[in-house]
Scaffold this motif. Structure first.
Motif, PDB file in Angstrom:
ATOM      1  N   GLY A  72       0.844  -1.376  -0.032  1.00  0.00           N
ATOM      2  CA  GLY A  72       0.051  -0.018   0.065  1.00  0.00           C
ATOM      3  C   GLY A  72       0.854   1.257  -0.080  1.00  0.00           C
ATOM      4  O   GLY A  72       0.713   2.204  -0.781  1.00  0.00           O
ATOM      5  N   LYS A  73       1.981   1.115   0.589  1.00  0.00           N
ATOM      6  CA  LYS A  73       2.712   2.222   0.772  1.00  0.00           C
ATOM      7  C   LYS A  73       3.449   2.645  -0.507  1.00  0.00           C
ATOM      8  O   LYS A  73       3.684   3.947  -1.201  1.00  0.00           O
ATOM      9  N   LYS A  74       3.803   1.544  -1.210  1.00  0.00           N
ATOM     10  CA  LYS A  74       4.558   1.599  -2.272  1.00  0.00           C
ATOM     11  C   LYS A  74       3.710   2.059  -3.532  1.00  0.00           C
ATOM     12  O   LYS A  74       3.865   2.911  -4.371  1.00  0.00           O
ATOM     13  N   ALA A  75       2.437   1.809  -3.378  1.00  0.00           N
ATOM     14  CA  ALA A  75       1.509   2.326  -4.315  1.00  0.00           C
ATOM     15  C   ALA A  75       1.184   3.518  -4.251  1.00  0.00           C
ATOM     16  O   ALA A  75       1.147   4.433  -5.209  1.00  0.00           O
ATOM     17  N   ALA A  76       0.926   4.054  -2.974  1.00  0.00           N
ATOM     18  CA  ALA A  76       0.713   5.171  -2.797  1.00  0.00           C
ATOM     19  C   ALA A  76       1.861   6.382  -3.077  1.00  0.00           C
ATOM     20  O   ALA A  76       1.818   7.411  -3.715  1.00  0.00           O
ATOM     21  N   LEU A  77       3.290   5.815  -3.097  1.00  0.00           N
ATOM     22  CA  LEU A  77       4.535   6.394  -3.530  1.00  0.00           C
ATOM     23  C   LEU A  77       4.567   6.430  -4.861  1.00  0.00           C
ATOM     24  O   LEU A  77       4.917   7.548  -5.705  1.00  0.00           O
ATOM     25  N   LEU A  78       4.083   5.598  -5.521  1.00  0.00           N
ATOM     26  CA  LEU A  78       4.000   5.521  -7.223  1.00  0.00           C
ATOM     27  C   LEU A  78       3.233   6.580  -7.621  1.00  0.00           C
ATOM     28  O   LEU A  78       3.537   7.342  -8.676  1.00  0.00           O
ATOM     29  N   SER A  79       2.246   6.724  -6.882  1.00  0.00           N
ATOM     30  CA  SER A  79       1.223   7.687  -7.297  1.00  0.00           C
ATOM     31  C   SER A  79       1.605   9.047  -7.129  1.00  0.00           C
ATOM     32  O   SER A  79       1.583  10.112  -8.333  1.00  0.00           O
ATOM     33  N   ASP A  80       2.511   9.384  -6.058  1.00  0.00           N
ATOM     34  CA  ASP A  80       3.073  10.546  -5.855  1.00  0.00           C
ATOM     35  C   ASP A  80       4.318  11.008  -7.096  1.00  0.00           C
ATOM     36  O   ASP A  80       4.481  11.881  -7.280  1.00  0.00           O
ATOM     37  N   LEU A  81       4.634   9.604  -7.510  1.00  0.00           N
ATOM     38  CA  LEU A  81       5.924   9.871  -8.499  1.00  0.00           C
ATOM     39  C   LEU A  81       5.162   9.847  -9.789  1.00  0.00           C
ATOM     40  O   LEU A  81       5.876   9.497 -10.850  1.00  0.00           O
ATOM     41  N   ASN A  82       3.878   9.918  -9.945  1.00  0.00           N
ATOM     42  CA  ASN A  82       3.360   9.898 -11.342  1.00  0.00           C
ATOM     43  C   ASN A  82       3.228   8.812 -12.144  1.00  0.00           C
ATOM     44  O   ASN A  82       3.209   8.591 -13.233  1.00  0.00           O
ATOM     45  N   GLN A  83       3.622   7.538 -11.437  1.00  0.00           N
ATOM     46  CA  GLN A  83       3.438   6.209 -12.158  1.00  0.00           C
ATOM     47  C   GLN A  83       2.413   5.484 -11.683  1.00  0.00           C
ATOM     48  O   GLN A  83       2.338   4.692 -11.259  1.00  0.00           O
ATOM     49  N   TYR A  84       1.362   6.064 -12.180  1.00  0.00           N
ATOM     50  CA  TYR A  84       0.020   5.637 -12.069  1.00  0.00           C
ATOM     51  C   TYR A  84      -0.209   4.222 -12.524  1.00  0.00           C
ATOM     52  O   TYR A  84      -1.227   3.542 -11.903  1.00  0.00           O
ATOM     53  N   SER A  85       0.196   3.822 -13.727  1.00  0.00           N
ATOM     54  CA  SER A  85      -0.015   2.459 -14.152  1.00  0.00           C
ATOM     55  C   SER A  85       0.448   1.489 -13.038  1.00  0.00           C
ATOM     56  O   SER A  85      -0.232   0.510 -12.978  1.00  0.00           O
ATOM     57  N   GLU A  86       1.455   1.447 -12.702  1.00  0.00           N
ATOM     58  CA  GLU A  86       2.000   0.624 -11.871  1.00  0.00           C
ATOM     59  C   GLU A  86       1.365   0.478 -10.454  1.00  0.00           C
ATOM     60  O   GLU A  86       1.058  -0.327  -9.934  1.00  0.00           O
ATOM     61  N   ALA A  87       0.862   1.983  -9.986  1.00  0.00           N
ATOM     62  CA  ALA A  87       0.145   2.207  -8.664  1.00  0.00           C
ATOM     63  C   ALA A  87      -1.193   1.225  -8.834  1.00  0.00           C
ATOM     64  O   ALA A  87      -1.606   0.743  -8.017  1.00  0.00           O
ATOM     65  N   GLU A  88      -1.800   1.453 -10.151  1.00  0.00           N
ATOM     66  CA  GLU A  88      -3.067   0.835 -10.335  1.00  0.00           C
ATOM     67  C   GLU A  88      -3.082  -0.666 -10.183  1.00  0.00           C
ATOM     68  O   GLU A  88      -3.958  -1.267  -9.760  1.00  0.00           O
ATOM     69  N   THR A  89      -1.843  -1.169 -10.860  1.00  0.00           N
ATOM     70  CA  THR A  89      -1.735  -2.628 -10.812  1.00  0.00           C
ATOM     71  C   THR A  89      -1.497  -3.531  -9.139  1.00  0.00           C
ATOM     72  O   THR A  89      -2.337  -4.275  -9.015  1.00  0.00           O
ATOM     73  N   ILE A  90      -0.998  -2.431  -8.591  1.00  0.00           N
ATOM     74  CA  ILE A  90      -0.709  -2.770  -7.107  1.00  0.00           C
ATOM     75  C   ILE A  90      -2.276  -2.872  -6.244  1.00  0.00           C
ATOM     76  O   ILE A  90      -2.631  -3.821  -5.537  1.00  0.00           O
ATOM     77  N   TYR A  91      -2.862  -1.691  -6.633  1.00  0.00           N
ATOM     78  CA  TYR A  91      -4.229  -1.365  -5.984  1.00  0.00           C
ATOM     79  C   TYR A  91      -5.199  -2.517  -6.303  1.00  0.00           C
ATOM     80  O   TYR A  91      -5.790  -3.024  -5.516  1.00  0.00           O
ATOM     81  N   ARG A  92      -5.097  -2.952  -7.616  1.00  0.00           N
ATOM     82  CA  ARG A  92      -5.933  -4.021  -8.142  1.00  0.00           C
ATOM     83  C   ARG A  92      -5.537  -5.099  -7.398  1.00  0.00           C
ATOM     84  O   ARG A  92      -6.471  -6.084  -6.746  1.00  0.00           O
ATOM     85  N   PHE A  93      -4.250  -5.663  -7.046  1.00  0.00           N
ATOM     86  CA  PHE A  93      -3.668  -6.738  -6.467  1.00  0.00           C
ATOM     87  C   PHE A  93      -4.271  -6.818  -4.936  1.00  0.00           C
ATOM     88  O   PHE A  93      -4.782  -7.792  -4.503  1.00  0.00           O
ATOM     89  N   LEU A  94      -4.258  -5.664  -4.473  1.00  0.00           N
ATOM     90  CA  LEU A  94      -4.685  -5.407  -2.861  1.00  0.00           C
ATOM     91  C   LEU A  94      -5.955  -5.479  -2.777  1.00  0.00           C
ATOM     92  O   LEU A  94      -6.670  -6.236  -1.711  1.00  0.00           O
ATOM     93  N   LEU A  95      -6.741  -5.018  -3.738  1.00  0.00           N
ATOM     94  CA  LEU A  95      -8.108  -5.303  -3.565  1.00  0.00           C
ATOM     95  C   LEU A  95      -8.794  -6.832  -3.836  1.00  0.00           C
ATOM     96  O   LEU A  95      -9.644  -7.267  -3.224  1.00  0.00           O
TER      97      LEU A  95
END
Length: 416
Positions: free
Chosen positions: A124-147
């Motif tokens: 979750g922390k990594k996904a939030a950090l990826l969003s802050d770094l504008n790496q939204y595609s990778e963040a979305e992948t992680i959030y889908r996994f977490l869901l």
């Protein structure tokens, strides 16, 4: 044998002293006595070598005291003693983020996940950090996994939608709305992303429906008020409804946003409240110096209030700063009417000619020019030409202006 007993005793005493010192440090931390805890760590280091846990405790104290550089140093020493210490890695990442060292933090999180790939908190922390770094595609992948691991987590769902929203996945977000999980029904942020997505595809009716649902939850929610007001204002030109949203919006924001205030004032103009619109728009001319709409509607408001001098001044100013072709003909049309009200007929005709230059399909301008030529220039022949052009352009429509033009054409022909 005796030497072995002595050696063992020394080790036991050292171990007990270490436990005692560590216990005192932990107690100080528990009591939020962070400076005391750091002093105890220093005392301990004078007699006993510090271990990784000591450095982690020291780092936590530094974090609590906002000494993030020193915290990072302590975490790094702990990692030097044990490169797989997850607490040290996570603490180092968190402290790095506080100093804006987000790329370093990402490396730390990746190191942790290399050891524990299913750590939900770190993912979750990594996904939030990826969003802050504008790496939204990778963040979305992680959030889908977490869901997938916890499909009832509204935070992960909201963050996933935000990552999709940043990637402009409008149709996918709409699809998510059609299968919306129950636990997001009252989530303002989630619903606002749905509303904005429908807005982007031109479904304004559903956009307004969703914003209405949001405002039932929170009647002062700024994004929903703004979106609803804007649709009524610019799309439907339903100024009576738009003005209600903008009034609430401005009260909520204490009249601090100049763009919202401009929109409110224009809506007030169209709903007949020129007494409000004129001075407010006039006051925004400097603040919104690049927006010719402001002096334009200020001028129209003053004209309706009978202050023709100020109206003319502002309409002239608006046309001088024009960089908006869709509005150019309207600007010159109203400027011409202001000149007409001041009996400046030459200037009015020049303004009307500019209208035809930018919009040769403006039927009303033909009528206005005919009136000036007949009533003020006393040139019936020229007026007749414009009247006839006006009637031809209206193609048999019946309006008061058409009827007047028909009568004038008949009378002028008789006179000529």
């Amino acid at each position: 044998m005796f030497k072995q007993i002595i050696a063992t005793a020394i080790l036991v005493v050292g171990f007990l002293m270490n436990l005692l010192a560590q216990s005192e440090i932990e107690q100080a931390i528990y009591n939020n006595q962070f400076e005391t805890a750091l002093h105890l760590v220093d005392q301990k280091s004078a007699t006993i070598p510090l271990d990784q846990n000591d450095y982690i405790m020291a780092a936590r104290c530094h974090v609590a005291l906002f000494n993030f550089e020193m915290a990072i140093n302590s975490y790094q020493i702990a990692l030097a003693l044990n490169q797989q210490n997850l607490m040290a890695l996570e603490g180092l990442a968190d402290a790095s983020i506080n100093l804006g060292l987000k790329e370093n933090a990402l490396i730390n999180y990746n190191d942790m996940l290399a050891i524990d790939s299913l750590n939900i908190r770190v993912l979750g922390k990594k996904a939030a950090l990826l969003s802050d770094l504008n790496q939204y595609s990778e963040a979305e992948t992680i959030y889908r996994f977490l869901l997938g691991k916890n499909n009832q987590n509204p935070y992960f769902y909201r963050r996933m939608l935000m990552a999709m929203y940043k990637q402009k996945k409008t149709l996918e977000i709409i699809s998510e709305h059609e299968n919306r999980p129950n636990y997001t029904a009252n989530d303002k942020e989630v619903n606002m992303m749905y509303a904005d997505s429908y807005y982007k595809v031109g479904d304004y009716k559903l956009t307004l429906q969703i914003t209405a649902e949001i405002l039932q939850i929170d009647s002062l929610y700024t994004p929903a008020l703004s979106k609803a007001g804007y649709i009524h204002f610019t799309i439907y030109r339903n100024y009576e409804d738009a003005v209600v949203f903008y009034r609430t919006l401005m009260r909520t924001n204490k009249y601090s946003d100049p763009v919202y205030l401009k929109n409110l004032a224009i809506c007030e103009y169209f709903t007949g409240n020129q007494e409000f619109a004129a001075p407010v728009l006039d006051s925004l001319i400097t603040e919104l110096a690049d927006d010719p709409i402001v002096p334009f509607y200020a001028g129209l408001s003053y004209r309706k209030l009978g202050n023709i001098d100020r109206a003319l001044e502002l309409l002239e100013y608006a046309t001088e700063m024009l960089s908006m072709p869709p509005y150019t003909s309207d600007f010159y049309h109203h400027l011409g009417r202001a000149y007409n009200a001041k009996r400046m007929y030459t200037e009015a005709l020049e303004a009307y000619q500019m209208v035809l230059k930018y919009d040769d399909k403006n039927v009303q301008i033909l009528y206005d020019m005919a009136i000036i030529h007949e009533e003020y220039n006393r040139n019936s022949s020229v007026a007749l030409v414009f009247y006839q052009q006006f009637l031809n352009a209206n193609n048999g429509r019946s309006t008061p202006d058409v009827k007047y033009a028909e009568n004038r054409v008949k009378r002028i022909k008789e006179e000529l």
